[in-house]
Scaffold this motif. Structure first.
Motif, short mmCIF file in Angstrom:
data_model
loop_
_atom_site.label_atom_id
_atom_site.label_comp_id
_atom_site.label_asym_id
_atom_site.label_seq_id
_atom_site.Cartn_x
_atom_site.Cartn_y
_atom_site.Cartn_z
N VAL A 6 0.82 -1.21 0.00
CA VAL A 6 0.00 0.00 0.00
C VAL A 6 0.86 1.27 0.00
CG1 VAL A 6 -0.24 0.26 2.51
CG2 VAL A 6 -2.11 0.94 1.02
N VAL A 7 2.14 1.12 0.32
CA VAL A 7 3.03 2.27 0.41
C VAL A 7 3.22 2.90 -0.97
CG1 VAL A 7 5.39 3.00 0.97
CG2 VAL A 7 4.20 1.38 2.46
N SER A 46 -13.90 6.10 10.62
CA SER A 46 -13.17 4.84 10.66
C SER A 46 -12.87 4.48 9.21
CB SER A 46 -14.01 3.75 11.31
OG SER A 46 -14.27 4.05 12.65
N CYS A 47 -11.81 3.73 8.99
CA CYS A 47 -11.42 3.47 7.60
C CYS A 47 -10.70 2.14 7.48
CB CYS A 47 -10.50 4.60 7.13
SG CYS A 47 -10.10 4.57 5.38
N LYS A 48 -10.89 1.52 6.32
CA LYS A 48 -10.11 0.34 5.94
C LYS A 48 -9.77 0.47 4.47
CE LYS A 48 -13.87 -2.89 4.98
NZ LYS A 48 -14.38 -4.23 5.28
N MET A 49 -8.73 -0.23 4.04
CA MET A 49 -8.27 -0.15 2.66
C MET A 49 -7.99 -1.55 2.14
SD MET A 49 -5.47 2.94 2.99
CE MET A 49 -4.43 2.07 4.14
N GLU A 50 -8.19 -1.69 0.83
CA GLU A 50 -7.94 -2.98 0.19
C GLU A 50 -7.45 -2.74 -1.23
OE1 GLU A 50 -10.40 -7.10 -0.74
OE2 GLU A 50 -11.48 -5.32 -0.08
N ASN A 60 -2.34 -1.29 -8.61
CA ASN A 60 -2.42 0.16 -8.74
C ASN A 60 -3.79 0.75 -8.44
OD1 ASN A 60 0.33 0.40 -9.56
ND2 ASN A 60 -0.27 -0.46 -11.53
N VAL A 61 -4.67 -0.03 -7.82
CA VAL A 61 -6.00 0.46 -7.46
C VAL A 61 -6.22 0.16 -5.98
CG1 VAL A 61 -8.48 0.21 -7.85
CG2 VAL A 61 -6.90 0.13 -9.79
N THR A 68 -12.27 5.03 -4.84
CA THR A 68 -11.26 4.28 -5.57
C THR A 68 -10.10 5.20 -5.91
OG1 THR A 68 -12.97 2.85 -6.50
CG2 THR A 68 -10.85 2.87 -7.62
N TRP A 69 -8.94 4.85 -5.40
CA TRP A 69 -7.73 5.64 -5.62
C TRP A 69 -6.83 4.92 -6.62
CZ3 TRP A 69 -5.76 7.51 -0.16
CH2 TRP A 69 -6.77 8.25 0.46
#
Length: 156
Positions: free
Chosen positions: A32-33, A122-126, A131-132, A149-150
């Protein structure tokens, strides 16, 4: 002597396998970095690993860094904490506290602050490919929230 040699071989092989798995898990956590563009395309957030081993993010680029009313850098005017209202948005740490859940392959237990409305979620990432990044902010349970979506701009 032959059994001792075999046992040493087995133990050293197991050690190498464990070492490789730990390294692989760490690589997965650090995936994720990097620098990510938010879904609106209005900002870049650099996600990094902190000295405590958690992951955090800070705003490193804004499409409109200048406040049109003042002609000066945008400030965190909507922050409910009066002492933070003079903090510039550019350079702000707006994500913190994430840890990697290897089983679920997601970063959890973090929080994200939205300077547009002055609220923290609150947050979570996947990751959805290399690259998405799916960033989900929520209140209470993750079912009640919104996913943005980043896209990756720069890796590590």
């Amino acid at each position: 002597m032959h059994k001792t040699l075999n046992m040493k071989y087995v133990l050293s092989t197991l050690f190498l396998i464990c070492f490789a798995l730990v390294g692989w898990a760490q690589d997965a956590a650090d995936a994720v970095v990097g620098v990510w563009k938010n879904g609106e395309g209005t900002g870049f957030i650099q996600i990094y690993k902190t000295t405590s081993g958690h992951y955090a993010g800070k705003i490193v680029w804004l499409k409109e860094p200048i406040d049109p009313e003042t002609g000066k850098p945008k400030l965190d005017k909507r922050n409910p904490d009066d002492s933070k209202k003079t903090q510039p948005v550019l350079g702000m740490v707006n994500m913190k506290g994430f840890s990697y859940d290897a089983e679920e392959k997601e970063w959890i237990d973090g929080s994200i602050y939205d300077p547009k409305n002055g609220k923290e979620y609150s947050c979570k990432m996947e990751l959805d490919g290399p690259n998405v990044l799916k960033v989900r902010g929520y209140i209470g349970v993750s079912l009640i929230g919104r996913t943005d979506t980043w896209t990756r701009q720069v890796k590590k």
